[in-house]
Design a protein around this motif. Structure first.
Motif, PDB file in Angstrom:
ATOM      1  N   SER A  23       0.838  -1.203   0.000  1.00 40.32           N
ATOM      2  CA  SER A  23       0.000   0.000   0.000  1.00 40.32           C
ATOM      3  C   SER A  23       0.872   1.252   0.000  1.00 40.32           C
ATOM      4  N   VAL A  27       0.837   4.246  -2.530  1.00 42.22           N
ATOM      5  CA  VAL A  27       0.604   5.618  -2.048  1.00 42.22           C
ATOM      6  C   VAL A  27       1.713   6.550  -2.530  1.00 42.22           C
ATOM      7  N   GLY A 349      -5.082   2.362  -1.305  1.00 44.35           N
ATOM      8  CA  GLY A 349      -3.932   3.116  -1.819  1.00 44.35           C
ATOM      9  C   GLY A 349      -4.373   4.423  -2.442  1.00 44.35           C
ATOM     10  N   ALA A 352      -5.640   6.850   0.460  1.00 42.29           N
ATOM     11  CA  ALA A 352      -4.533   7.397   1.256  1.00 42.29           C
ATOM     12  C   ALA A 352      -3.645   8.278   0.373  1.00 42.29           C
ATOM     13  N   GLY A 353      -3.380   7.812  -0.846  1.00 47.55           N
ATOM     14  CA  GLY A 353      -2.534   8.587  -1.760  1.00 47.55           C
ATOM     15  C   GLY A 353      -3.145   9.932  -2.088  1.00 47.55           C
ATOM     16  N   SER A 357      -1.562  13.416  -1.074  1.00 46.16           N
ATOM     17  CA  SER A 357      -1.231  14.310  -2.197  1.00 46.16           C
ATOM     18  C   SER A 357      -1.822  15.693  -1.974  1.00 46.16           C
ATOM     19  N   SER A 394      -7.041   8.140  -9.339  1.00 46.49           N
ATOM     20  CA  SER A 394      -7.505   7.135  -8.370  1.00 46.49           C
ATOM     21  C   SER A 394      -8.161   5.958  -9.103  1.00 46.49           C
TER      22      SER A 394
END
Lengths: 424, 227
Positions: A23, A27, A349, A352-353, A357, A394
């Motif tokens: 993950s 991320v 992922g 959270a990413g 960001s 995403s």
């Protein structure tokens, strides 16, 4: 579906460290891409904004062939008054157009009474010009009257030329021009300000009032060299140019016919988006290309890391696959169980990413980082990312994560239960 | 009407360059609600035979009917569907899913195979856990259960979907003798309670003694013992 997701989530939690590492990799990839998109997008938007809003406009309309000869600023390729009026009518009918401004462009001699040099001059209607290129006012330095951009009888001189000719604001200068019939005329102007140079074509032109330009060139009719257009939605420039061209083309047909009757040369109309008028469009394209490559790298990172973890998951759970297969779990549901693990990895992922960001982009904005572009110094980096870009990135991550799980999941669903149950 | 019947049933497979006759012309019948044991030394073909009865493997020749169905020609999907509807499995190593609690393991066939509604599932699962004597362990994960408890949960899982036949390959091999006997007694009581046919394999003489019908396998041949 809820039960499949529950089992998939618990299986991922069995190997917490591995799941966390995978993950984290996803991320990091997402943060890298989103921050790059935001920073590069900011740089691109600023670069494009500088070019279009201070000089070019979003699109320009010329008589056919003018752009090919634009280095010569040919006066005999100006649009005649009748053509300009028809163009005005077409532009006025398009709701997507915010403003447009006529320009008369020509080459002239510039004299400070002590020495003479060449200058490219753009004759403008100040109010309309600022409606099309609102940043142009910000290019004026040391203005005699800061409240006024340009009045009749005044000239805005490119700063490098002013420095070279040692011309100060308020000084009187002479512009000497040859009109299309070859006769020479001169007119005195007061220097109203120095014009900051802008990188790109036309970035070092001087400005005078369009009426002064016509007087200097002894124009008997309101001819125009080009019409700069500003769209309400700059992102739709190419689409709007495509829409505008046929409308002007239909008008052009009548004009051709009229001209042919008069025995004159065929006079068409050309519409160019800003991208076709400046080489800096290539830099914008390169930024887009780099963004694409960064996205491809993200896809690779997600694909390899998720596939790796799913291959391991299938290998380590062969006996379990044999068990659930033996007790009658349909192959498609076994497939779903493993696809769901990939889906969860991708969704977590991506979530959270995206959050990290956003935080990173906000942090970069708060840091007020500046950079230089051409002659412009200290441009403020304002990274931002469109919600549609966040959603698209995403979605790509989630789809790739599921895709990466497909092969291991397929293998699990096709496993021979006897072989699987024997596996040690 | 028999629950399982085999006629000239054979299974041949290749091990390297050698052709092995795992089962040769087997003829046997298993009646409904019977308690049957296949015995024989290692490599005698017990597991192969149970795999064929459980539709995990196909016969090379002969006829095999299970629950009124000729299972010799079932494809992968049909076989999985047939197992899900008719057959429960109990494994030597229990084979409970470690990420699910005891109750969830028992519930698994009702969710992932037969898709029972949630309210009926919960009642059924608790009834089965209660029947096998581990209702108080429902919330525990397999790692928190003893071997005997795991096998009780596995038996509940095999029975929960109203299986007509439960196949147990060496179900007591990993249990101590006392627990093994209790598990066999539990299986017998489940047979009595639910009318389910139990077929298991073993080479433990004391466990074997609990069976009502014993088939002996030797070199792939099946013979019924008087009992």
């Amino acid at each position: 579906m809820g039960n499949i997701l529950k089992i998939a989530a618990r299986n991922l939690l069995r190997y917490r460290r591995r799941t966390l590492l995978t993950s984290a990799l996803v991320v990091v990839g997402i943060v890298a891409v989103m921050v790059f998109v935001a920073v590069a997008g900011s740089f691109k938007a600023m670069m494009v904004g500088q070019i279009t809003d201070s000089m070019l406009g979003h699109a320009q309309i010329h008589r056919r062939g003018y752009v090919a000869s634009i280095e010569n600023l040919p006066l005999n390729m100006n649009m005649p008054q009748a053509m300009v009026e028809k163009v005005n009518a077409v532009l006025g009918a398009m709701a997507e157009i915010e403003a447009w401004a006529p320009r008369v462009k020509f080459g002239a001699g510039f004299s400070n009474f002590a020495e003479t040099t060449n200058i490219r001059i753009v004759g403008i209607e100040p109010r309309r010009e600022l409606a099309v290129t609102p940043l142009a006012a910000g290019r004026v330095r040391a203005a005699a009257d800061p409240a006024s951009f340009l009045k009749q009888g005044e000239v805005l001189v490119p700063e490098l030329l002013a420095r070279g000719m040692n011309v100060k604001v308020g000084a009187t200068v002479v512009l000497i021009a040859t009109n299309k019939d070859g006769s020479v005329n001169g007119k005195t102007f007061i220097v109203a300000g120095e014009l900051e140079s802008v990188t790109g074509p036309g970035g070092r032109d001087g400005y005078i009032h369009i009426d002064d330009a016509r007087e200097l060139l002894r124009m008997t009719a309101a001819e125009v060299s080009e019409i700069a257009v500003r769209f309400k939605n700059p992102a739709a420039t190419e689409r709007l140019v495509d829409a505008l061209a046929p409308a002007l083309g239909a008008m052009k047909g009548k004009d051709d016919k009229a001209k042919k009757k008069e025995g004159g040369a065929a006079a068409g109309i050309e519409v160019h988006p800003w991208q076709r008028l400046t080489p800096f469009a290539n830099i914008a394209n390169m930024i887009d290309l780099m963004t694409l490559f960064i996205k491809i790298m993200l896809v690779s990172i997600v694909l390899i890391s998720v596939m790796n973890v799913m291959v391991m998951a299938v290998y380590e759970r062969i006996r379990e696959i044999g068990t659930i297969s033996a007790i009658g779990t349909p192959p498609r549901r076994i497939l779903s169980l493993f696809l769901a693990e990939g889906l969860i990895l991708g969704v977590l992922g991506a979530l959270a990413g995206s959050i990290l960001s956003m935080a990173a982009i906000y942090g970069l904005g708060a840091a007020r980082i500046t950079f230089n572009f051409g002659q412009q110094q200290g441009l403020l980096l304002a990274p931002s990312i469109a919600p549609s870009d966040v959603a698209a990135i995403s979605l790509i991550v989630v789809l790739v994560a599921v895709l990466a799980s497909l092969q291991p999941a397929w293998k699990a669903s096709r496993m021979d239960p006897i072989e699987a149950l024997r596996h040690v | 009407m028999s629950l399982v019947s085999a006629s000239k049933l054979s299974k041949r497979y290749r091990a390297g360059d050698i052709e092995v006759d795992a089962i040769r012309d087997a003829e046997f019948v298993i009646e409904p609600a019977s308690f049957v044991c296949f015995v024989g030394p290692s490599g005698s073909g017990k597991s192969t035979l149970l795999n064929m009865i459980g539709c995990l493997d196909h016969p090379s020749s002969g006829t095999l009917r299970v629950v009124d169905t000729d299972v010799s020609g079932l494809d992968r999907r049909s076989a999985a569907d047939f197992r899900g509807r008719n057959i429960g499995f109990v494994f030597q190593d229990f084979n409970l899913l470690p990420v699910l609690t005891a109750a969830e393991n028992v519930e698994y066939p009702l969710v992932m195979v037969q898709r029972w509604p949630a309210n009926k599932r919960k009642q059924r699962v608790m009834a089965m856990l209660d029947a096998v004597g581990v209702a108080d362990q429902a919330a525990k994960y397999p790692g928190q259960l003893s071997g005997g408890q795991k096998q009780r949960v596995a038996i509940a899982r095999a029975l929960v979907a109203n299986s007509k036949l439960v196949l147990a390959d060496e179900p007591t091999a990993n249990l101590d003798h006392a627990t093994a006997i209790r598990i066999i007694e539990l299986m017998k009581s489940m047979r009595d309670g639910f009318g389910t046919t139990f077929v298991f394999s073993t080479h433990d003489p004391k466990v074997m003694a609990e069976a009502e019908v014993i088939f002996t396998l030797e070199d792939g041949r099946v013979a019924r013992n008087a009992h």
